[in-house]
Write an enzyme that holds these catalytic residues in place. Structure first.
Site, PDB file in Angstrom:
ATOM      1  N   HIS A   1     -16.000  -8.076  -2.130  1.00 38.59           N
ATOM      2  CA  HIS A   1     -15.261  -8.105  -2.796  1.00 38.59           C
ATOM      3  C   HIS A   1     -14.156  -6.747  -3.642  1.00 38.59           C
ATOM      4  O   HIS A   1     -15.249  -5.571  -3.415  1.00 38.59           O
ATOM      5  CB  HIS A   1     -15.299  -8.960  -4.535  1.00 38.59           C
ATOM      6  CG  HIS A   1     -14.191  -9.501  -4.877  1.00 38.59           C
ATOM      7  ND1 HIS A   1     -13.330  -9.063  -6.347  1.00 38.59           N
ATOM      8  CD2 HIS A   1     -13.597 -10.730  -5.119  1.00 38.59           C
ATOM      9  CE1 HIS A   1     -12.759  -9.460  -6.970  1.00 38.59           C
ATOM     10  NE2 HIS A   1     -12.383 -10.070  -5.985  1.00 38.59           N
TER      11      HIS A   1
ATOM     12  N   ASP B   1     -15.060 -17.717  -2.431  1.00 39.51           N
ATOM     13  CA  ASP B   1     -14.341 -18.913  -1.790  1.00 39.51           C
ATOM     14  C   ASP B   1     -15.634 -19.002  -0.728  1.00 39.51           C
ATOM     15  O   ASP B   1     -15.558 -19.910   0.414  1.00 39.51           O
ATOM     16  CB  ASP B   1     -13.536 -17.927  -0.199  1.00 39.51           C
ATOM     17  CG  ASP B   1     -12.113 -17.882  -1.694  1.00 39.51           C
ATOM     18  OD1 ASP B   1     -11.641 -18.963  -1.852  1.00 39.51           O
ATOM     19  OD2 ASP B   1     -11.061 -16.539  -0.945  1.00 39.51           O
TER      20      ASP B   1
HETATM   21  N1  COA Z   1     -17.384  -8.358   6.391  1.00 40.10           N
HETATM   22  C1  COA Z   1     -17.622  -7.430   7.109  1.00 40.10           C
HETATM   23  N2  COA Z   1     -17.804  -6.330   6.650  1.00 40.10           N
HETATM   24  C2  COA Z   1     -16.868  -5.775   5.063  1.00 40.10           C
HETATM   25  C3  COA Z   1     -16.382  -7.568   4.306  1.00 40.10           C
HETATM   26  C4  COA Z   1     -16.467  -8.638   4.793  1.00 40.10           C
HETATM   27  N3  COA Z   1     -16.345  -9.616   4.479  1.00 40.10           N
HETATM   28  N4  COA Z   1     -15.726  -7.419   3.832  1.00 40.10           N
HETATM   29  C5  COA Z   1     -15.466  -5.824   3.328  1.00 40.10           C
HETATM   30  N5  COA Z   1     -16.128  -5.263   4.306  1.00 40.10           N
HETATM   31  C6  COA Z   1     -17.073  -3.917   4.876  1.00 40.10           C
HETATM   32  C7  COA Z   1     -15.675  -3.107   5.174  1.00 40.10           C
HETATM   33  O1  COA Z   1     -14.970  -3.188   7.071  1.00 40.10           O
HETATM   34  C8  COA Z   1     -15.354  -1.851   5.559  1.00 40.10           C
HETATM   35  O2  COA Z   1     -16.619  -0.972   5.721  1.00 40.10           O
HETATM   36  P1  COA Z   1     -15.964   0.562   6.092  1.00 40.10           P
HETATM   37  O3  COA Z   1     -16.142   0.866   4.825  1.00 40.10           O
HETATM   38  O4  COA Z   1     -17.921   0.708   6.957  1.00 40.10           O
HETATM   39  O5  COA Z   1     -15.047   0.989   6.901  1.00 40.10           O
HETATM   40  C9  COA Z   1     -15.985  -1.765   3.639  1.00 40.10           C
HETATM   41  O6  COA Z   1     -16.990  -2.983   3.326  1.00 40.10           O
HETATM   42  C10 COA Z   1     -14.451  -2.155   2.333  1.00 40.10           C
HETATM   43  O7  COA Z   1     -14.198  -3.180   3.160  1.00 40.10           O
HETATM   44  P2  COA Z   1     -12.964  -3.400   2.943  1.00 40.10           P
HETATM   45  O8  COA Z   1     -11.605  -3.618   3.325  1.00 40.10           O
HETATM   46  O9  COA Z   1     -11.860  -1.745   2.602  1.00 40.10           O
HETATM   47  O10 COA Z   1     -12.650  -3.821   1.392  1.00 40.10           O
HETATM   48  P3  COA Z   1     -11.371  -4.023   0.211  1.00 40.10           P
HETATM   49  O11 COA Z   1     -11.822  -3.363  -1.562  1.00 40.10           O
HETATM   50  O12 COA Z   1     -10.083  -3.576   0.818  1.00 40.10           O
HETATM   51  O13 COA Z   1     -11.053  -5.595   0.512  1.00 40.10           O
HETATM   52  C11 COA Z   1     -11.678  -8.045   0.470  1.00 40.10           C
HETATM   53  C12 COA Z   1     -11.609  -6.905  -0.305  1.00 40.10           C
HETATM   54  C13 COA Z   1     -12.294  -9.291  -0.133  1.00 40.10           C
HETATM   55  C14 COA Z   1     -10.349  -8.732   0.955  1.00 40.10           C
HETATM   56  C15 COA Z   1     -12.798  -8.003   2.012  1.00 40.10           C
HETATM   57  O14 COA Z   1     -13.676  -8.537   1.170  1.00 40.10           O
HETATM   58  C16 COA Z   1     -12.373  -9.632   2.738  1.00 40.10           C
HETATM   59  O15 COA Z   1     -11.929  -8.885   3.691  1.00 40.10           O
HETATM   60  N6  COA Z   1     -13.619 -10.130   2.796  1.00 40.10           N
HETATM   61  C17 COA Z   1     -13.283 -11.271   3.265  1.00 40.10           C
HETATM   62  C18 COA Z   1     -12.220 -11.872   3.137  1.00 40.10           C
HETATM   63  C19 COA Z   1     -12.434 -12.840   1.863  1.00 40.10           C
HETATM   64  O16 COA Z   1     -13.146 -13.001   1.674  1.00 40.10           O
HETATM   65  N7  COA Z   1     -11.126 -12.637   1.100  1.00 40.10           N
HETATM   66  C20 COA Z   1     -11.330 -13.137  -0.245  1.00 40.10           C
HETATM   67  C21 COA Z   1     -10.821 -13.117  -1.146  1.00 40.10           C
HETATM   68  S1  COA Z   1     -11.847 -13.517  -2.900  1.00 40.10           S
END
Ligand code: COA
Length: 381
Positions: free
Chosen positions: A266, A317
């Site tokens: 998140h 979710d």
């Molecule tokens: N699975 C694996 N790695 C994850 C992850 C996940 N679900 N969520 C974050 N990470 C990792 C990223 O790869 C990144 O790693 P790094 O620093 O080694 O490159 C780090 O954590 C930061 O992730 P990032 O995507 O930049 O975070 P964000 O704040 O931009 O995105 C979300 C937040 C929720 C979009 C992201 O955690 C995600 O894509 N989750 C899965 C989709 C999901 O469940 N969405 C519903 C949100 S309520």
């Protein structure tokens, strides 16, 4: 040639460090989610979705008469106009995701709304009721139409949760316990500070476009797998994993391949999403009830592995997927359910935006070419 001026603002990808508006709808402070100052735990335990709708729109809990009135009005307005249903039946459903269909249907709905073009406060209040009341009916109509059945109209006097659970099963009397669980799910999803779809709502409202347009923008944002679309992806992932024994390896393979594990992580919560804690308990109970405790155990294995490997925790979710699945809800309807609830928050954000508006117009950091000269088509290399 005069020197070209390039705008040099700081770039914050994903707007992580940006405060984009002031808001009093819902807050995330110290890992606590509150709607209008009431914690989500308090509301999930004691409130109803209709009461939460009133709270989000009015900044206070309703008195008994006000609660009775909003509950009755939402129930009365939940029915769809026969002409609207006729047009809905003409929309293709095969290979069409219900979120895409819902986005189209909500846009179409504005054509039957006498207030569609007005941004007056009173007109927006009437539209707010209609949009919130009809969202669930539209989602259930989609499921009926794609299965060659007649859409069921809601029963006046019943809650939105009751009607949704009934309409989805062709008008049957729903299980009272499941209606209560579903109502809790609606409460948990109703708003979430400046999330992606709330922001989309506010961006569209900020041009002083109409409420239906703001909601259609929000639906488009919610549909994506990084936002509301994640709950469906979680269930598909669990089905793909298949057994508890395979869960750990699945997560490790995903991390090695730098793939996202759905329902985990998140932007704001770093110590766990409080909504996930509530849903986790419900998931444990319901998966056991339907004789599929392995779905919960698989989820726990993924949850534990992600925490151990990446320090990332489940979001709303993650456990809502197994909750909806245990309730017999089709997997591709999970994200539309998010919309059935989040419409309440989108409307509260639109109201706030209209009341204190300035158009959103940020800048882009230029990385392209400048000073290019046009040449005739025949002389291009
Ligand atoms: N699975 C694996 N790695 C994850 C992850 C996940 N679900 N969520 C974050 N990470 C990792 C990223 O790869 C990144 O790693 P790094 O620093 O080694 O490159 C780090 O954590 C930061 O992730 P990032 O995507 O930049 O975070 P964000 O704040 O931009 O995105 C979300 C937040 C929720 C979009 C992201 O955690 C995600 O894509 N989750 C899965 C989709 C999901 O469940 N969405 C519903 C949100 S309520």
């Amino acid at each position: 040639m005069a020197e070209v001026q390039i705008f040099e603002g700081a770039l914050d990808k994903g707007l992580e460090g940006i405060v984009a508006c002031s808001t009093a709808v819902s807050s995330i402070q110290d890992n606590t989610l509150s709607y209008r100052g009431f914690t989500i735990e308090d509301l999930a335990q004691n409130s109803t979705f209709e009461e939460v709708v009133f709270l989000l729109w009015n900044d206070r809990l309703p008195k008994a008469s006000e609660l009775a009135e909003i509950t009755a009005t939402l129930s009365k307005e939940a029915a769809l106009e026969p002409e609207f249903i006729k047009v809905l039946k003409t929309l293709p459903t095969k290979g069409v995701h219900p979120m895409a269909w819902l986005r189209t249907a909500v846009s179409l709905m504005s054509h039957w709304d006498a207030d569609a073009g007005s941004n007056e406060v009173a007109a927006n209040s009437r539209k707010a009721i209609r949009l919130t009341a009809k969202m669930g009916t539209i989602v259930c109509a989609f499921d009926a139409i794609r299965n060659g059945k007649e859409p069921v109209q809601p029963k006046v006097g019943k809650s939105l949760a009751w009607n949704f659970m009934s309409m989805l099963k062709g008008g049957q009397e729903p299980d009272a316990e499941l209606v209560k669980v579903f109502d809790t799910c609606l409460i948990l999803h109703a708003d979430h500070e400046l999330n992606c779809s709330a922001f989309a709502t506010r961006v569209t409202a900020s041009s002083l476009s109409d409420l239906h347009s703001a909601v259609v923008s929000a639906l488009g944002a919610l549909k994506g797998p990084l936002h509301g679309g994640a709950n469906e992806q979680v269930m598909l992932m669990l089905k793909k994993i298949g057994t508890i024994e395979s869960a750990k390896k699945f997560v490790q393979d995903a991390l090695d391949a730098k793939e996202k594990v759905m329902g985990i992580g998140h932007r704001v919560y770093k110590n766990g999403d409080p909504r996930a804690a509530i849903l986790r308990k419900i998931s444990e109970t319901l998966t056991k009830k339907i004789g599929k405790p392995e779905l919960y155990q698989m989820s726990i294995m993924i949850d534990d592995t992600m925490q151990a490997q990446k320090g990332l925790m489940p979001n709303v979710d993650f456990y809502s997927a197994t909750v909806y699945f245990s309730m017999g809800i089709p997997i591709d309807i999970f994200t539309p359910i998010f919309a059935v609830s989040r419409i309440a928050g989108w409307i509260a954000h639109s109201q706030e935006q209209y009341a204190n508006n300035r158009i959103y117009r940020p800048r882009g950091k230029w990385t392209g070419k400048l000073g290019q000269k046009w040449s005739a088509v025949g002389s291009r290399g």
